[in-house]
Design an enzyme around this catalytic site. Structure first.
Site, short mmCIF file in Angstrom:
data_model
loop_
_atom_site.label_atom_id
_atom_site.label_comp_id
_atom_site.label_asym_id
_atom_site.label_seq_id
_atom_site.Cartn_x
_atom_site.Cartn_y
_atom_site.Cartn_z
N ARG A 22 40.77 7.02 39.58
CA ARG A 22 40.76 8.88 39.25
C ARG A 22 42.23 8.39 40.07
O ARG A 22 42.38 8.05 41.27
CB ARG A 22 39.28 8.99 39.99
CG ARG A 22 38.40 8.51 38.71
CD ARG A 22 37.97 8.86 37.65
NE ARG A 22 37.08 9.34 36.98
CZ ARG A 22 36.68 8.82 35.18
NH1 ARG A 22 38.42 8.79 35.16
NH2 ARG A 22 35.64 8.66 35.15
N HIS A 26 45.81 11.27 31.03
CA HIS A 26 44.54 11.19 31.14
C HIS A 26 44.42 10.29 30.45
O HIS A 26 42.96 10.48 29.08
CB HIS A 26 43.41 12.04 31.69
CG HIS A 26 42.20 11.19 32.39
ND1 HIS A 26 41.08 11.38 33.38
CD2 HIS A 26 41.17 9.85 31.98
CE1 HIS A 26 40.28 11.11 33.58
NE2 HIS A 26 39.59 9.58 32.41
#
Ligand code: NDP
Length: 308
Positions: A223, A271
């Site tokens: 993340r 992402h």
């Protein structure tokens, strides 16, 4: 039995079709058309509704449509409700592909060749044997383990780091904060596949980079907030780190003016390292509903005390 889906509406339509085929006995509702809230027993969400406890009083299980649950505010999810993250073969396959290409990009010097190409320069670099490029993965969970099992087939010396001690064939396993320095000291390409928790937030920082061999490279597929982006820029400038491949940033999207975008030794993707595959995700959720009805343990239930 009623199931509510609250995430991307286009994907929700596809979930609805798959539920109708595979489990016609379950009534499927797509947020915000929730019908009678009291009938809803299962919720699949990227983010649950803020007043979950009041809005869905008879809910029994909360499923995350993603592999992580860091986007959930767990304080708003009543303690009695099991929270289940998404573990399905599509996510694993995507991550293995992405990290393999990232490690091979670094290993085969493609950052350098991109610069030579831009300069129209035909220039060879010596090829380094895989056996001399040490890979280290932070996180030995479902994804970290699958990635290492594939990378070892190339002949890279492979290691992983987890909270609790693990044993994996052909992989050097390190556990706990006391083993982190030794793990980093033997790592040329560091891959982050940790969940985002209060403990792991900001872990990829100047202190950690200093513990890697000079010229090591970073792949962050965990993340964005795992990484201190200013520390990364400083480590690249000093030569402590040579390359970085980032699939996640903080914030997302990364602002257009951010220095990371144009850095010649940074590659950024939005992402996309891996995404839930619809058919297998629905199978996994339906299997968990069956397990829940049979009183069996749910696959992928998170431990709130650990935060993952
Ligand atoms: P798992 O929960 O299966 O594994 C997590 C691993 O991290 C475990 O080995 C765990 O240790 C380790 N870990 C957690 N906290 C610590 C700590 N404080 N110190 C050391 N080790 C720690 O997760 P997954 O493998 O399924 O997924 C990992 C992450 O990948 C997700 O949380 C998500 O953030 C990210 N992801 C990114 C995607 C993308 O597209 N970029 C897609 C999917 C996931 P232990 O084994 O001891 O419990």
């Amino acid at each position: 039995m009623t199931f509510l889906y609250k995430a991307d509406p286009a994907r929700g339509e596809q979930w609805a079709r798959l539920f109708a085929q595979k489990a016609p006995e379950i009534e499927f509702r797509l947020w915000p058309d929730i019908g009678d809230p009291a009938s809803i027993r299962y919720l699949a969400a990227w983010q649950p509704p803020e007043d979950l406890a009041r809005m869905l009083p008879n809910l029994e299980v909360v499923f995350s449509v993603g592999a992580g649950i860091d986007q959930f505010d767990l304080s708003r999810v009543p303690q009695r409700l099991p929270v289940v993250r998404m573990i399905e073969p599509g996510i694993v396959q995507g991550m293995v592909e992405y990290v393999t290409q990232a490690v091979l990009t670094i290993h085969r010097d493609l950052f350098d060749y991109a610069q030579y190409q831009a300069a129209r320069e035909w220039r060879e670099m010596p090829v380094r044997a895989a056996a001399s490029r040490r890979i280290g993965v932070l996180g030995l969970g479902v994804l970290g383990t699958a990635v290492l099992e594939r990378l070892r087939l190339f002949g890279f010396p492979c290691a992983g780091w987890s909270r609790k001690p693990r044993t994996l064939d052909g992989i050097d396993c390190y556990a706990g904060s006391e083993a982190l320095t030794a793990f980093l000291a033997r790592t040329d390409v560091l891959v982050c596949l940790l969940p985002l928790t209060e403990v792991t937030r900001g872990l990829l920082n100047a202190k950690l980079f200093a513990a890697l061999p000079r010229g090591a490279s970073l792949v962050n597929v965990g993340r964005g907030p795992h990484l201190n982006q200013d520390d990364l820029l400083a480590a690249l400038a000093s030569g402590q780190l040579r390359n970085a491949i980032l699939d996640v940033t903080d914030p997302e999207p990364l602002p257009a003016r951010h220095a990371l975008w144009g850095h010649p030794r940074v590659r950024i993707t939005p992402h996309i390292a891996s995404a839930t595959r619809l058919d297998t995700a629905v199978d996994v959720v339906l299997d968990n509903i069956r397990r829940h009805c049979a009183g069996e343990p749910l696959l992928g239930e998170i431990d709130r005390s650990r935060g993952y």
